[in-house]
Design a protein around this motif. Structure first.
Motif, mmCIF file in Angstrom:
data_model
loop_
_atom_site.group_PDB
_atom_site.id
_atom_site.type_symbol
_atom_site.label_atom_id
_atom_site.label_comp_id
_atom_site.label_asym_id
_atom_site.label_seq_id
_atom_site.Cartn_x
_atom_site.Cartn_y
_atom_site.Cartn_z
ATOM 1 N N GLY A 44 -56.080 70.217 -52.386
ATOM 2 C CA GLY A 44 -56.279 68.873 -52.894
ATOM 3 C C GLY A 44 -55.311 67.845 -52.339
ATOM 4 O O GLY A 44 -54.153 68.132 -52.054
ATOM 5 N N GLU A 45 -55.829 66.639 -52.210
ATOM 6 C CA GLU A 45 -55.052 65.518 -51.687
ATOM 7 C C GLU A 45 -53.837 65.210 -52.567
ATOM 8 O O GLU A 45 -52.808 64.750 -52.078
ATOM 9 C CB GLU A 45 -55.954 64.288 -51.579
ATOM 10 C CG GLU A 45 -55.323 63.119 -50.901
ATOM 11 C CD GLU A 45 -56.298 61.974 -50.682
ATOM 12 O OE1 GLU A 45 -55.846 60.948 -50.126
ATOM 13 O OE2 GLU A 45 -57.479 62.083 -51.045
ATOM 14 N N ASN A 46 -53.934 65.503 -53.856
ATOM 15 C CA ASN A 46 -52.821 65.242 -54.765
ATOM 16 C C ASN A 46 -51.596 66.113 -54.463
ATOM 17 O O ASN A 46 -50.513 65.839 -54.958
ATOM 18 C CB ASN A 46 -53.247 65.420 -56.220
ATOM 19 C CG ASN A 46 -53.742 66.818 -56.517
ATOM 20 O OD1 ASN A 46 -54.386 67.456 -55.681
ATOM 21 N ND2 ASN A 46 -53.477 67.308 -57.700
ATOM 22 N N LYS A 47 -51.752 67.139 -53.631
ATOM 23 C CA LYS A 47 -50.627 68.004 -53.241
ATOM 24 C C LYS A 47 -50.067 67.643 -51.859
ATOM 25 O O LYS A 47 -49.050 68.193 -51.439
ATOM 26 C CB LYS A 47 -51.051 69.474 -53.233
ATOM 27 C CG LYS A 47 -51.602 69.989 -54.553
ATOM 28 C CD LYS A 47 -50.538 70.073 -55.622
ATOM 29 C CE LYS A 47 -51.077 70.481 -56.960
ATOM 30 N NZ LYS A 47 -51.245 71.886 -57.161
ATOM 31 N N ALA A 48 -50.697 66.715 -51.158
ATOM 32 C CA ALA A 48 -50.311 66.402 -49.776
ATOM 33 C C ALA A 48 -48.865 65.928 -49.655
ATOM 34 O O ALA A 48 -48.129 66.367 -48.766
ATOM 35 C CB ALA A 48 -51.262 65.373 -49.173
ATOM 36 N N GLU A 49 -48.424 65.057 -50.529
ATOM 37 C CA GLU A 49 -47.052 64.557 -50.444
ATOM 38 C C GLU A 49 -46.045 65.667 -50.759
ATOM 39 O O GLU A 49 -45.010 65.784 -50.102
ATOM 40 C CB GLU A 49 -46.841 63.376 -51.388
ATOM 41 C CG GLU A 49 -45.471 62.752 -51.246
ATOM 42 C CD GLU A 49 -45.286 61.510 -52.105
ATOM 43 O OE1 GLU A 49 -44.126 61.076 -52.203
ATOM 44 O OE2 GLU A 49 -46.253 60.977 -52.672
ATOM 45 N N ALA A 50 -46.353 66.490 -51.742
ATOM 46 C CA ALA A 50 -45.465 67.613 -52.080
ATOM 47 C C ALA A 50 -45.351 68.569 -50.897
ATOM 48 O O ALA A 50 -44.255 69.051 -50.572
ATOM 49 C CB ALA A 50 -45.969 68.336 -53.318
ATOM 50 N N ILE A 51 -46.467 68.839 -50.226
ATOM 51 C CA ILE A 51 -46.444 69.723 -49.053
ATOM 52 C C ILE A 51 -45.653 69.074 -47.921
ATOM 53 O O ILE A 51 -44.823 69.720 -47.275
ATOM 54 C CB ILE A 51 -47.879 70.087 -48.604
ATOM 55 C CG1 ILE A 51 -48.555 70.965 -49.653
ATOM 56 C CG2 ILE A 51 -47.878 70.749 -47.227
ATOM 57 C CD1 ILE A 51 -47.882 72.312 -49.887
ATOM 58 N N TYR A 52 -45.872 67.801 -47.695
ATOM 59 C CA TYR A 52 -45.117 67.091 -46.656
ATOM 60 C C TYR A 52 -43.613 67.197 -46.920
ATOM 61 O O TYR A 52 -42.831 67.537 -46.030
ATOM 62 C CB TYR A 52 -45.547 65.626 -46.592
ATOM 63 C CG TYR A 52 -44.763 64.843 -45.569
ATOM 64 C CD1 TYR A 52 -45.185 64.787 -44.247
ATOM 65 C CD2 TYR A 52 -43.591 64.178 -45.918
ATOM 66 C CE1 TYR A 52 -44.458 64.090 -43.293
ATOM 67 C CE2 TYR A 52 -42.849 63.482 -44.975
ATOM 68 C CZ TYR A 52 -43.291 63.431 -43.666
ATOM 69 O OH TYR A 52 -42.560 62.754 -42.725
ATOM 70 N N ASN A 53 -43.205 66.907 -48.146
ATOM 71 C CA ASN A 53 -41.782 66.966 -48.498
ATOM 72 C C ASN A 53 -41.232 68.382 -48.428
ATOM 73 O O ASN A 53 -40.067 68.585 -48.094
ATOM 74 C CB ASN A 53 -41.553 66.372 -49.887
ATOM 75 C CG ASN A 53 -41.772 64.881 -49.900
ATOM 76 O OD1 ASN A 53 -41.602 64.198 -48.894
ATOM 77 N ND2 ASN A 53 -42.177 64.357 -51.041
#
Length: 145
Positions: free
Chosen positions: A95-104
């Protein structure tokens, strides 16, 4: 359920030790980059411990309950130190809602405010992501399977 949280946490860590450690740890990641229920904080916890869940975690887990008031506000979780000792780690995110967490997690500084960032130092980790969760990663940093 326990009347003595500290004793239960110690018992759990002892069971892991007696078993020879964890061969493979399968993790999800929260929108705030928590792993297990290790919420963003000012330090990495070593062993199993009691945590106060963040409002965002409570909201995310409300889908498993009839109403948000029924969602636990605290949890017992393996500490980041215990998780890190696992021989292999698989982290799964969709999900897109996890994209920033994965990036970080992948590119950010290793800080307890981004609990999953500690995984940058693990020697055997696999990320399993859908396109939406991986959308902020550089294509040269992953392969599509």
């Amino acid at each position: 359920m326990t009347d003595d949280v500290d004793a239960e946490c110690e018992r759990y860590d002892e069971l892991i030790k007696e078993a020879g450690g964890v061969d493979i740890q399968v993790l999800g990641i929260g929108n705030n980059a928590h792993i297990g229920f290790n919420e963003p904080t000012i330090n990495f916890e070593k062993g199993t411990h009691l945590v106060q869940l963040e409002d965002s975690t409570i909201e995310a887990n409300s889908r498993f309950f009839d109403n948000i008031e029924d969602v636990p506000k605290k949890a017992i979780t393996m500490g980041v130190g215990s998780i890190f000792k696992s021989r292999k780690i698989m982290l799964i995110a969709t999900g897109e809602n996890k994209a920033e967490a994965i990036y970080n997690t992948v590119y950010g500084k290793v800080v307890p405010e981004v609990p999953a960032s500690i995984l940058q130092f693990h020697s055997d980790i696999v990320l399993i992501l859908d396109k939406e969760a991986a959308k902020l990663l550089k294509e040269e940093d992953y392969k599509i399977a």
